[in-house]
Design a protein around this motif. Structure first.
Motif: not given
Lengths: 109, 117
Positions: A26-33
């Motif tokens: 992904t383009s950047g990462f702010n968490g995975l659900f």
């Protein structure tokens, strides 16, 4: 482009353990659900990981490795009611959720 | 309400007709999202609302799709001149705010299954 990969379908036995993998680009990462979705029903929230490591919540655990772009959901002591689809989603740099197609888990007695 | 409500749960329509799908979010949730779920594919983002405004409409597939939200509550997704490829489950979700912290848990409705003949 952005991509989330998870197996289409898995089968496991009641009482056993199953691990559902999710890999992402992904383009950047702010968490995975992780969400659970029973057929014909609303997806419901299971877990959120933003730091590397294992998060345990009862029979369910979720693991994240950001360097490998990899997560798994571990389900222990499987019950028939765990038969459902499990959706992996990553929040990108724009705080948009990118969703995998889901893994349909079939539990056999 | 206690959860996110969507109506109708099932809609069968003829190609070329207009349809309206309704979403009633959890009371107090300011952010509302529409997704489309097709068989074998991940959830496709359509649009989100922060209050009554829609900062990001980039996911709407074509100009036949529109959405509005009034009073910071109920939202309507309208599909004009429906096509067979519009057949899917349309899911609505809400969250307390459109959070930039990342830990933004969505509560989903059960969806509206649209079939275009």
């Amino acid at each position: 482009g952005q991509n989330i990969d998870q197996p289409t379908e898995m089968t496991a036995t009641e009482g056993a353990i199953v691990q559902i993998n999710c890999t992402y680009q992904t383009s950047g990462f702010n968490g995975l659900f992780w969400y659970q979705q029973h057929a014909g029903e609303a997806p419901t929230f299971l877990s959120y990981n933003v730091l590397d490591g294992l998060e345990e919540k009862g029979r369910f655990s979720s693991f994240l490795s950001r360097s490998k772009g990899y997560s798994y959901l571990l389900l222990k002591e499987l019950q028939m009611k765990d038969s459902a689809s499990y959706l992996c989603a990553v929040m990108d740099s724009n705080y948009q959720l990118i969703w995998g197609a889901g893994t349909k888990l079939i539990i056999k007695p | 309400g206690a959860g996110v409500s969507q109506s109708p749960s099932n809609k069968v329509t003829e190609k070329g007709k207009d349809v309206e799908l309704r979403c009633d979010p959890i009371s107090g949730h300011t952010a509302l999202y529409w997704y489309r779920q097709s068989l074998g594919q991940g959830l496709e983002f359509l649009i989100y609302f922060q209050g009554n405004s829609a900062p990001d409409k980039s996911g709407l597939p074509s100009d036949r799709f529109s959405a509005e939200r009034t009073g910071g509550s109920v939202s309507t997704l309208t599909i004009q001149r429906t096509q067979q490829e519009d057949s899917a489950v349309y899911l609505c979700a809400s969250s307390l705010v459109y959070s930039s912290s990342g830990a933004n848990v969505l509560t989903f409705g059960a969806g509206s299954r649209l079939t275009v003949l």
